[in-house]
Design a protein around this motif. Sequence first.
Motif, PDB file in Angstrom:
ATOM      1  N   GLU A 140      55.405  -1.091  55.743  1.00 12.74           N
ATOM      2  CA  GLU A 140      56.482  -0.999  55.293  1.00 12.74           C
ATOM      3  C   GLU A 140      57.052   0.446  54.818  1.00 12.74           C
ATOM      4  N   PRO A 141      58.289   1.051  55.010  1.00 14.21           N
ATOM      5  CA  PRO A 141      58.683   2.153  54.270  1.00 14.21           C
ATOM      6  C   PRO A 141      58.657   2.095  52.686  1.00 14.21           C
ATOM      7  N   ILE A 142      58.974   0.808  52.295  1.00 16.06           N
ATOM      8  CA  ILE A 142      59.154   0.695  51.023  1.00 16.06           C
ATOM      9  C   ILE A 142      57.805   0.900  50.151  1.00 16.06           C
ATOM     10  N   SER A 143      56.763   0.524  50.808  1.00 19.51           N
ATOM     11  CA  SER A 143      55.429   0.673  50.140  1.00 19.51           C
ATOM     12  C   SER A 143      55.114   1.981  50.386  1.00 19.51           C
ATOM     13  N   LYS A 144      55.285   2.794  51.197  1.00 16.04           N
ATOM     14  CA  LYS A 144      54.871   4.250  51.258  1.00 16.04           C
ATOM     15  C   LYS A 144      55.874   4.837  50.114  1.00 16.04           C
ATOM     16  N   HIS A 145      56.990   4.594  50.177  1.00 16.97           N
ATOM     17  CA  HIS A 145      57.981   5.299  49.116  1.00 16.97           C
ATOM     18  C   HIS A 145      57.560   5.080  47.792  1.00 16.97           C
ATOM     19  N   LEU A 146      57.018   3.950  47.428  1.00 21.30           N
ATOM     20  CA  LEU A 146      56.539   3.481  46.139  1.00 21.30           C
ATOM     21  C   LEU A 146      55.223   4.192  45.895  1.00 21.30           C
ATOM     22  N   THR A 147      54.368   4.110  46.668  1.00 21.80           N
ATOM     23  CA  THR A 147      53.115   4.693  46.447  1.00 21.80           C
ATOM     24  C   THR A 147      53.358   6.322  46.326  1.00 21.80           C
ATOM     25  N   ASP A 148      54.333   6.986  47.162  1.00 17.67           N
ATOM     26  CA  ASP A 148      54.505   8.194  46.867  1.00 17.67           C
ATOM     27  C   ASP A 148      55.254   8.671  45.518  1.00 17.67           C
ATOM     28  N   LEU A 149      55.831   7.631  45.113  1.00 23.31           N
ATOM     29  CA  LEU A 149      56.412   7.952  43.689  1.00 23.31           C
ATOM     30  C   LEU A 149      55.404   7.768  42.649  1.00 23.31           C
ATOM     31  N   MET A 150      54.529   6.822  42.794  1.00 20.26           N
ATOM     32  CA  MET A 150      53.340   6.795  41.868  1.00 20.26           C
ATOM     33  C   MET A 150      52.656   8.151  41.936  1.00 20.26           C
ATOM     34  N   MET A 151      52.464   8.856  42.952  1.00 21.64           N
ATOM     35  CA  MET A 151      51.731  10.248  42.876  1.00 21.64           C
ATOM     36  C   MET A 151      52.448  11.188  42.199  1.00 21.64           C
ATOM     37  N   LYS A 152      53.843  11.123  42.184  1.00 25.75           N
ATOM     38  CA  LYS A 152      54.264  12.383  41.567  1.00 25.75           C
ATOM     39  C   LYS A 152      54.398  12.370  39.916  1.00 25.75           C
TER      40      LYS A 152
END
Length: 121
Positions: free
Chosen positions: A109-121
């Motif tokens: 799901e796009p939300i999963s990728k977005h949230l995990t990307d945010l965690m990497m910032k």
Amino acid sequence: MNKPDFRSPCPLSSSLDLIGDKWSLIIVRDLLMGKKTYSDFLSSPESIATNVLVARLKSLKEYGIIDLRKDEKRKNIKYYFLTDMGKDLLPILANMALWYEKHVHAEPEPISKHLTDLMMK
């Protein structure tokens, strides 16, 4: 932060007292996804009722999870944002989304990728 009456000394139970209702984490998700105003939250696909949205925004603010600032020119417009306490929910939401993908719906799901990307910032 207003301290609610917790029903149990258990940290998990007490956390659910703060954010375990049907809508609070959806609002946090929306803030993480860039929504900021009352109208933005109403446009979410889950169709939160206006009275429920007002109540959840109020309780999330009282608990210190979100805060707001008023638009300098249009005082009736409020911009909501996550406090540090609210931002600390990011890994929980990301892991919930990843858990869902692993155990319920295998399509990413796009939300999963977005949230995990945010965690990497």
